[in-house]
Motif scaffolding. Structure first.
Motif, short mmCIF file in Angstrom:
data_model
loop_
_atom_site.label_atom_id
_atom_site.label_comp_id
_atom_site.label_asym_id
_atom_site.label_seq_id
_atom_site.Cartn_x
_atom_site.Cartn_y
_atom_site.Cartn_z
N GLU A 70 -12.94 -14.93 -79.07
CA GLU A 70 -11.61 -15.52 -79.24
C GLU A 70 -10.88 -15.74 -77.92
N MET A 125 -9.54 -19.41 -77.38
CA MET A 125 -8.44 -19.72 -78.30
C MET A 125 -7.17 -18.97 -77.89
N ALA A 126 -7.31 -17.71 -77.48
CA ALA A 126 -6.15 -16.93 -77.07
C ALA A 126 -5.50 -17.52 -75.83
N ASP A 158 -5.71 -20.74 -74.89
CA ASP A 158 -5.09 -22.01 -75.35
C ASP A 158 -3.74 -21.74 -76.01
N ASN A 159 -3.68 -20.73 -76.85
CA ASN A 159 -2.42 -20.39 -77.55
C ASN A 159 -1.34 -19.95 -76.56
N ALA A 205 -0.05 -22.98 -74.57
CA ALA A 205 0.85 -23.77 -75.42
C ALA A 205 2.20 -23.07 -75.59
N ALA A 206 2.17 -21.76 -75.83
CA ALA A 206 3.41 -20.99 -76.03
C ALA A 206 4.30 -21.01 -74.79
#
Length: 198
Positions: free
Chosen positions: A106, A109-110, A112-113, A116-117
């Motif tokens: 993960e 994905m972590a 990327d998140n 974005a945040a």
């Protein structure tokens, strides 16, 4: 008028290049396991300087949760996202004489998140740091493969390299975040921890 404007633009460009170079350590002579496809390297001190001067640079500690819990974390790190997970001690590495841990499926994905945040993009400056520069190189390469273009790895990491001789031979006392006296703490911010981030 045109000549003075050209001179001004040239001077501004040179200053900009000088500022960029002040952060980047050369990859020349760097161990192969610490080299990255992008070739952007920082020492712990340069990473600290970049983060202090460029608040939009994202600083990710990619060490395991256990390392962060027992050894502390840089005060300026934005998050801990482990590149490998050290939750399973069932696999042994004869070559390394220690436990072998699987990659964190993960991780991408972590990151990327988090990007974005924070309102950042794939061309934003990202600093990744592990214990001594090997896992952060792998993390930087993974991020580069998925389109990130400005990922710096901290070549001496949080704990630094091992001394090759002397009374401290084999101990991580040569360089690194902690050995440089840079700010860190055992007190962790829950919102920055992997699995706890919103």
């Amino acid at each position: 008028m045109k000549k003075s404007r050209f001179t001004f633009l040239l001077a501004a460009s040179l200053l900009s290049l000088a500022a960029m170079k002040s952060y980047a350590v050369s990859g020349e002579g760097l161990a192969e396991k610490k080299q990255t496809a992008l070739g952007f390297y920082l020492t712990a001190e340069e990473a600290h300087q970049m983060k202090m001067e460029q608040s939009d640079a994202l600083f990710i500690d990619v060490r395991t949760r256990a390392e962060v819990a027992f050894l502390g974390m840089p005060s300026s790190a934005d998050a801990n996202i482990p590149y490998v997970l050290a939750d399973d001690f069932s696999t042994w590495s004869d070559k390394k004489k220690t436990f072998k841990f699987p990659a964190n499926s993960e991780f991408q994905m972590a990151v990327d998140n988090l990007v974005a945040a924070k309102g950042l993009k794939k061309d934003s400056k990202i600093i990744v740091m592990c214990r001594s520069g090997s896992r952060s190189a792998k993390a930087a390469n993974l991020l580069a493969k998925t389109g990130y273009t400005n990922v710096y790895t901290v070549v001496d990491g949080y704990e630094g390299d091992k001394a090759k001789e002397g009374n401290h031979k084999g101990q991580r006392v040569v360089n690194g975040w902690k050995n440089a006296g840079l700010p860190w703490s055992y007190k962790l911010d829950k919102q920055k921890m992997y699995g706890e981030m919103d």
